[in-house]
Scaffold this motif. Structure first.
Motif, PDB file in Angstrom:
ATOM      1  N   UNK A  94      23.952 -46.229 -12.961  1.00 48.87           N
ATOM      2  CA  UNK A  94      22.942 -47.280 -13.009  1.00 48.87           C
ATOM      3  C   UNK A  94      23.247 -48.327 -14.070  1.00 48.87           C
ATOM      4  N   UNK A  95      23.886 -47.918 -15.184  1.00 45.47           N
ATOM      5  CA  UNK A  95      24.147 -48.864 -16.262  1.00 45.47           C
ATOM      6  C   UNK A  95      25.037 -50.010 -15.827  1.00 45.47           C
ATOM      7  N   UNK A  96      26.082 -49.693 -15.092  1.00 49.16           N
ATOM      8  CA  UNK A  96      27.005 -50.731 -14.646  1.00 49.16           C
ATOM      9  C   UNK A  96      26.373 -51.662 -13.641  1.00 49.16           C
ATOM     10  N   UNK A  97      25.628 -51.118 -12.726  1.00 49.80           N
ATOM     11  CA  UNK A  97      24.944 -51.939 -11.716  1.00 49.80           C
ATOM     12  C   UNK A  97      23.976 -52.893 -12.397  1.00 49.80           C
ATOM     13  N   UNK A  98      23.185 -52.359 -13.322  1.00 47.61           N
ATOM     14  CA  UNK A  98      22.194 -53.185 -14.008  1.00 47.61           C
ATOM     15  C   UNK A  98      22.867 -54.265 -14.847  1.00 47.61           C
ATOM     16  N   UNK A  99      23.964 -53.914 -15.483  1.00 45.52           N
ATOM     17  CA  UNK A  99      24.659 -54.892 -16.335  1.00 45.52           C
ATOM     18  C   UNK A  99      25.162 -56.077 -15.511  1.00 45.52           C
ATOM     19  N   UNK A 100      25.766 -55.798 -14.380  1.00 41.74           N
ATOM     20  CA  UNK A 100      26.310 -56.883 -13.555  1.00 41.74           C
ATOM     21  C   UNK A 100      25.210 -57.773 -12.997  1.00 41.74           C
ATOM     22  N   UNK A 112      32.673 -60.233 -17.627  1.00 47.19           N
ATOM     23  CA  UNK A 112      32.525 -59.858 -16.229  1.00 47.19           C
ATOM     24  C   UNK A 112      33.439 -58.739 -15.818  1.00 47.19           C
ATOM     25  N   UNK A 113      34.546 -58.560 -16.544  1.00 45.19           N
ATOM     26  CA  UNK A 113      35.482 -57.495 -16.192  1.00 45.19           C
ATOM     27  C   UNK A 113      35.153 -56.195 -16.900  1.00 45.19           C
ATOM     28  N   UNK A 114      34.173 -56.208 -17.806  1.00 47.63           N
ATOM     29  CA  UNK A 114      33.916 -55.022 -18.613  1.00 47.63           C
ATOM     30  C   UNK A 114      33.351 -53.892 -17.769  1.00 47.63           C
ATOM     31  N   UNK A 115      32.345 -54.216 -16.953  1.00 43.74           N
ATOM     32  CA  UNK A 115      31.695 -53.183 -16.161  1.00 43.74           C
ATOM     33  C   UNK A 115      31.909 -53.483 -14.687  1.00 43.74           C
ATOM     34  N   UNK A 116      32.556 -52.548 -14.009  1.00 46.80           N
ATOM     35  CA  UNK A 116      32.808 -52.695 -12.576  1.00 46.80           C
ATOM     36  C   UNK A 116      32.357 -51.418 -11.885  1.00 46.80           C
ATOM     37  N   UNK A 117      32.057 -51.522 -10.635  1.00 48.19           N
ATOM     38  CA  UNK A 117      31.345 -50.455  -9.948  1.00 48.19           C
ATOM     39  C   UNK A 117      32.172 -49.894  -8.811  1.00 48.19           C
ATOM     40  N   UNK A 118      32.321 -48.569  -8.803  1.00 44.57           N
ATOM     41  CA  UNK A 118      32.872 -47.857  -7.660  1.00 44.57           C
ATOM     42  C   UNK A 118      32.029 -46.606  -7.435  1.00 44.57           C
ATOM     43  N   UNK A 119      32.555 -45.667  -6.674  1.00 36.94           N
ATOM     44  CA  UNK A 119      31.752 -44.504  -6.317  1.00 36.94           C
ATOM     45  C   UNK A 119      31.463 -43.595  -7.511  1.00 36.94           C
ATOM     46  N   UNK A 120      32.161 -43.790  -8.643  1.00 42.32           N
ATOM     47  CA  UNK A 120      31.923 -42.971  -9.822  1.00 42.32           C
ATOM     48  C   UNK A 120      30.942 -43.628 -10.793  1.00 42.32           C
ATOM     49  N   UNK A 121      30.473 -44.809 -10.437  1.00 40.22           N
ATOM     50  CA  UNK A 121      29.674 -45.583 -11.379  1.00 40.22           C
ATOM     51  C   UNK A 121      28.212 -45.173 -11.333  1.00 40.22           C
ATOM     52  N   UNK A 181      16.624 -49.317 -11.799  1.00 37.24           N
ATOM     53  CA  UNK A 181      18.064 -49.085 -11.978  1.00 37.24           C
ATOM     54  C   UNK A 181      18.473 -47.784 -11.282  1.00 37.24           C
ATOM     55  N   UNK A 182      17.660 -46.756 -11.500  1.00 41.51           N
ATOM     56  CA  UNK A 182      17.968 -45.452 -10.901  1.00 41.51           C
ATOM     57  C   UNK A 182      17.894 -45.525  -9.388  1.00 41.51           C
ATOM     58  N   UNK A 183      16.831 -46.166  -8.875  1.00 40.38           N
ATOM     59  CA  UNK A 183      16.655 -46.247  -7.425  1.00 40.38           C
ATOM     60  C   UNK A 183      17.784 -47.032  -6.769  1.00 40.38           C
ATOM     61  N   UNK A 184      18.100 -48.208  -7.331  1.00 39.40           N
ATOM     62  CA  UNK A 184      19.108 -49.059  -6.685  1.00 39.40           C
ATOM     63  C   UNK A 184      20.514 -48.493  -6.857  1.00 39.40           C
ATOM     64  N   UNK A 185      20.767 -47.802  -7.961  1.00 44.13           N
ATOM     65  CA  UNK A 185      22.106 -47.216  -8.128  1.00 44.13           C
ATOM     66  C   UNK A 185      22.401 -46.197  -7.029  1.00 44.13           C
ATOM     67  N   UNK A 201      29.210 -46.960 -18.704  1.00 42.04           N
ATOM     68  CA  UNK A 201      28.535 -48.229 -18.443  1.00 42.04           C
ATOM     69  C   UNK A 201      27.181 -48.287 -19.134  1.00 42.04           C
ATOM     70  N   UNK A 202      26.468 -47.189 -19.095  1.00 40.87           N
ATOM     71  CA  UNK A 202      25.152 -47.166 -19.715  1.00 40.87           C
ATOM     72  C   UNK A 202      25.268 -47.360 -21.224  1.00 40.87           C
ATOM     73  N   UNK A 203      26.269 -46.696 -21.843  1.00 37.58           N
ATOM     74  CA  UNK A 203      26.466 -46.832 -23.287  1.00 37.58           C
ATOM     75  C   UNK A 203      26.875 -48.260 -23.653  1.00 37.58           C
ATOM     76  N   UNK A 204      27.749 -48.859 -22.853  1.00 35.04           N
ATOM     77  CA  UNK A 204      28.188 -50.232 -23.132  1.00 35.04           C
ATOM     78  C   UNK A 204      27.017 -51.199 -22.991  1.00 35.04           C
ATOM     79  N   UNK A 205      26.247 -51.032 -21.929  1.00 35.21           N
ATOM     80  CA  UNK A 205      25.082 -51.907 -21.717  1.00 35.21           C
ATOM     81  C   UNK A 205      24.131 -51.843 -22.908  1.00 35.21           C
ATOM     82  N   UNK A 206      23.848 -50.634 -23.386  1.00 41.05           N
ATOM     83  CA  UNK A 206      22.952 -50.480 -24.529  1.00 41.05           C
ATOM     84  C   UNK A 206      23.594 -51.049 -25.796  1.00 41.05           C
ATOM     85  N   UNK A 207      24.915 -50.885 -25.917  1.00 40.08           N
ATOM     86  CA  UNK A 207      25.607 -51.427 -27.083  1.00 40.08           C
ATOM     87  C   UNK A 207      25.553 -52.938 -27.130  1.00 40.08           C
TER      88      UNK A 207
END
Length: 560
Positions: free
Chosen positions: A383-389, A372-381, A403-407, A339-345
């Motif tokens: 900060x990148x995915x959370x921030x992206x959404x 909207x379907x690119x980054x989704x969040x579960x227990x393995x996710x 991002x770190x705190x809220x993730x 997620x972090x790599x995709x967000x930066x990309x």
């Protein structure tokens, strides 16, 4: 325990082709596509399609851009025969589309096939017979000469029937069924006899279809077989070399790609790989693989989801969520590092630049897929995915440390409740944590003033159910508010401050982020607030940060 395979199975012998050329070639144009969804794909269904569903899928195939569509095995049943008649008599075949039909190399089936096609503008008559040794010896009990004569006799009859209906443009297609298991020299002998009987020439081409009826070897071996035939066939300029790969070994797409490099000009298959046993080559994957390499495939999947839903509706078979390009999860990243790599990309990608986003071989938008379907969040996710959404769905761009705190809050939530969190779920948790929290300190209102060049504030807050009117001075509104909060025993240091506009125009709201720490450090946290006035948002954010800091500090260390 599985048996020793060496005692039961034999490795496929490689083709003697020391100077093979296909490994050094690059595909620069698409093949001629033939969809066999309505024939091969249909006969592989638990419940074959009725006429209405076949017609719906036929129209979709035309809209996608197929110019050759194998529509039926008309001699197999009255239903199939009637479908072909309905296409012809109903005027449903677009002028640039050629329908194809399949028949075995048997006289009564061939004649029935021509009856079904009577009056059609242009048609491909696809005739086949099995040529491999197991079929010759075990299934049919025929010699090579008898197998060859069966093919030639069938073509002779097709030619005679075609000449009797000159108002139709007839195209012959011949398949040596079980080609991959047939001796190459014999496969060539049969194919050469067929093209000679038809009188193949550049203006009267025969489609020679060399099917991997069953995948018996690795894709490179199939490519060698295709290149060998490509180089040794007689009347090559009167032949369209076609392949029809099945997926028994799970490598049909690779086999088709290498076969095209080896000389194949045409590919038969089904949308999403439907077909007998493990299916035919997946034409959507094959076409979009070309697209991802900068080759226009000649098929339009700009709304691939609509095509997928049509196929599911017509075949009553679900498409796997991990199916290449079209599965519900194939453009989805749950992993935090992904997620972090995709967000930066996405942030670095420029509209005019070649596509270069990590983990995404094509732009999902090109296929009508939502970001909207690119980054989704579960227990393995992470900060990148959370921030992206939060950014894409709600316009909130989080500072990196937030991002770190809220993730971590998201991680605790998913660990506790399990499952996946949608963007709406994440926003609700964000609001609960930062915006609407039931906190021991709550902002009520404030008024700013200046005195002798110093910024002052009168700040009203509610602390532990009691409203306090505080005042403070500093070098700006936030510094003044920090001094004011000391009036109720809250001592803190501001470590960071950022503000963002959440929209453009006169009704834009501001979002303020304030990071604070306890004196001496050790405990840090963020406050977040939104307001039409940036100063109000900042003071609210500071009050929220103070409240969160207060709840985190041990009681003995609180100044109040």
């Amino acid at each position: 325990m599985m048996q020793d395979p060496a005692r039961k199975y034999r490795p496929f012998q490689p083709v003697a082709l020391a100077d093979r050329q296909w490994p050094n070639r690059v595909q620069t144009r698409p093949p001629v596509w033939l969809s066999t969804d309505l024939r091969d794909g249909n006969q592989a269904l638990f419940e074959p399609m009725n006429g209405d569903r076949k017609m719906h899928l036929f129209r979709t195939l035309c809209e996608v851009g197929f110019k050759e569509i194998e529509v039926a095995f008309p001699s197999a049943s009255q239903t199939e025969f009637d479908f072909v008649r309905g296409l012809v008599e109903g005027g449903h075949i677009p002028g640039d589309v050629t329908i194809g039909v399949l028949t075995q190399a048997r006289e009564h089936l061939i004649r029935r096939t021509f009856e079904a096609l009577k009056g059609v503008r242009r048609a491909i008559v696809h005739v086949y017979n099995a040529t491999s040794e197991p079929f010759r010896d075990v299934v049919f009990g025929m010699t090579k000469a008898q197998v060859l004569d069966m093919a030639v006799s069938a073509v002779r009859l097709i030619r005679e029937l075609a000449e009797a209906q000159p108002e139709t443009e007839w195209v012959l297609e011949y398949s040596p069924e079980t080609f991959t298991a047939t001796e190459l020299e014999f496969a060539r002998e049969v194919c050469d006899a067929v093209t000679a009987e038809w009188g193949a020439r550049p203006d009267r081409k025969v489609i020679l279809n060399l099917p991997a009826t069953v995948e018996v070897a690795t894709p490179n071996v199939y490519a060698d077989q295709i290149e060998w035939m490509h180089r040794h066939l007689a009347r090559r300029d009167g032949v369209v070399l076609s392949v029809h790969p099945h997926n028994d070994r799970g490598t049909a797409v690779a086999a088709a790609e290498l076969a095209m490099l080896a000389g194949a000009e045409r590919v038969e298959g089904c949308l999403f790989g439907n077909g007998e046993r493990t299916g035919n080559v997946d034409l959507v994957t094959l076409a979009l693989n070309l697209y991802s390499q900068g080759v226009a495939p000649g098929l339009d999947f700009a709304d691939v989801n609509a095509v997928a839903r049509t196929v599911e509706q017509c075949t009553r078979q679900a498409i796997h969520p991990r199916h290449p390009y079209v599965g519900d999860l194939v453009f989805t990243a749950f992993s935090g590092s992904h997620q972090d790599a995709i967000k930066k990309g996405f942030a670095a990608q420029r509209p005019e630049a070649p596509w270069n986003v990590p983990y995404l071989p094509v732009d999902p938008a090109d296929l009508g897929r939502s970001y909207g379907s690119v980054i989704r969040v579960n227990s393995q996710s992470g900060k990148g995915g959370v921030a992206y959404l939060l950014e894409t769905e709600y316009g909130v761009v989080l500072p990196r440390r937030l991002q770190i705190e809220f993730s971590a809050e998201v991680q605790r939530h998913t660990d506790r409740h399990g499952g996946e969190m949608s963007a709406a779920d994440i926003w609700a948790l964000f609001a609960e944590t930062y915006l609407d929290a039931e906190a021991p300190v709550r902002y009520v209102e404030h008024h700013l003033y200046e005195r002798d060049g110093v910024q002052g504030i009168r700040l009203s807050v509610e602390a532990d159910g009691i409203t306090h009117l505080l005042s403070g001075e500093g070098n700006g509104p936030i510094d003044a508010a920090v001094h004011a909060l000391r009036g109720i025993g809250i001592d803190l240091q501001v470590r960071g401050y950022e503000e963002r506009a959440m929209a453009s125009g006169g009704d834009a709201r501001a979002c303020a982020f304030v990071e604070v720490a306890a004196p001496g450090g050790g405990t840090e946290c963020f406050g977040v607030a939104m307001d039409a006035n940036i100063v109000t948002a900042s003071v609210k954010a500071l009050a929220g940060a103070a409240a969160r800091l207060r709840t985190r500090l041990p009681a003995a260390s609180r100044a109040a």
